[in-house]
Design a protein around this motif. Sequence first.
Motif, short mmCIF file in Angstrom:
data_model
loop_
_atom_site.label_atom_id
_atom_site.label_comp_id
_atom_site.label_asym_id
_atom_site.label_seq_id
_atom_site.Cartn_x
_atom_site.Cartn_y
_atom_site.Cartn_z
N ILE A 44 0.86 -1.19 0.00
CA ILE A 44 0.00 0.00 0.00
C ILE A 44 0.89 1.23 0.00
N LYS A 49 -0.47 1.57 -5.44
CA LYS A 49 -1.92 1.63 -5.26
C LYS A 49 -2.30 3.04 -4.84
N THR A 53 -4.18 4.03 -1.27
CA THR A 53 -3.35 4.81 -0.34
C THR A 53 -4.02 6.12 0.02
#
Length: 334
Positions: A44, A49, A53
Motif C-alpha cells: 500500500i 496503489k 493509499t
Amino acid sequence: MAENGTDCDQRRIRMSKEQHNGNFTDSSMLSERKRREREERLNIVLWKKPLVTLQYFCLETLINLKEWTIKLWRRRGVLVCVLLALAVLTATYYIEGAHQQYVRYMEKKFFWCAYWVGLGILSSVGLGTGLHTFLLYLGPHIASVTLAAYECNSVNFPEPPYPDQIICPDEETTEGSISLWAIISKVRLEACMWGAGTAIGELPPYFMARAARLSGAEPDDEEYQEFEEMLEHAETAQDFASRAKLAVQNLVQKVGFFGILACASIPNPLFDLAGITCGHFLVPFWTFFGATLIGKAVIKMHIQASAAPPSGLKLFVIITFSKHIVEQMVALIG
C-alpha cells in the motif's frame, strides 16, 4: 484396574499430543497471517496503489481530526487561555513602543534555541543520514567559543545568536582570568537545547511501540521486530549484545523513571531499545519523556554530548582547546 489406568494414561498422552499439535498449527497459521498482512501493508504505497493509499490517508486524517476535536472540546478552558495568550503576544509583537527591544531580544533567543533543538532532533532521528550534528555544529561552536575566550581573556561576547565573528569586548581583563566553568556556562544554553532536541528525537520509537501494543498490530520496523524476538528468546540469550539489550530492557521495566534516567544520562547506543521498551509496556508519556529530557539535556550534556559513537564530550572539547591546560599537558609530557 491396571488396564483402566493404562488406558487413561494413553488417552492423556494422545490429548496432550493433539493439543501440542493444535498449538503448533495455530502458531504457524498466526505467523503466516502476520506475514501476509505485512506484505499487504508494504504494497500500500502511492506509486503502486494510489487510490487505496489516498483512501486510507483520508480516513486516517478524518479519524485523527475527530479525536483531536473531541480532546480540544473537553479541554476548552485551556484552549481559550492559550488563544488569549497568543492574542496578547501577537499584539505585543506588532504594537510599537519601548518594549520592542525586549521583544526583539526574545525573538532572537527563541530562534537561536530552536536552531539547536532542530540540530539535536536531526542528530537523534537522522532521517536515514546518520547526521551527527555534534561533530558538525555543536563541537566546532564550543571550540570557537573556547578559543575566543582565551584570546579575549573574557566571555563577555555579544549574546546569542552571535554575529558571524565573535567580537572581543573593549574592557581590560587580566590574563589567565578565564575559568573552565565560565566557558561551560557560556555554551550551556546551546548544549542543553541540543540535548533537548536529541530527547525529542527519541519519541518516534516510543510512540511506534505504544501504538503497536494498543492496536495489536505488528509494525513494519526492524528494531521492533528484533525487540519482539528478544522477548521470545529472553531466557536462551547467550551473546553479549543480547544480554546488554536485555539488561537495558529489565532496567527500564523494573526501575521505571530512574532506570530511564540512568540510561539517558550515560553514553548508551541502545537507548532506542529503551524507548521501544517503554512504549511496549505502556509507560506513561511524561515518565519517559521527563526522564529522557533530564538525562540528555541536563545531566548528559555536562559530561557527554553525543548519543552515538563517536562520543564527543563537551568538557573534553573545552579542555582540548583551553590554552593553559594544553600548555600544562605539553610541559608535563616534556
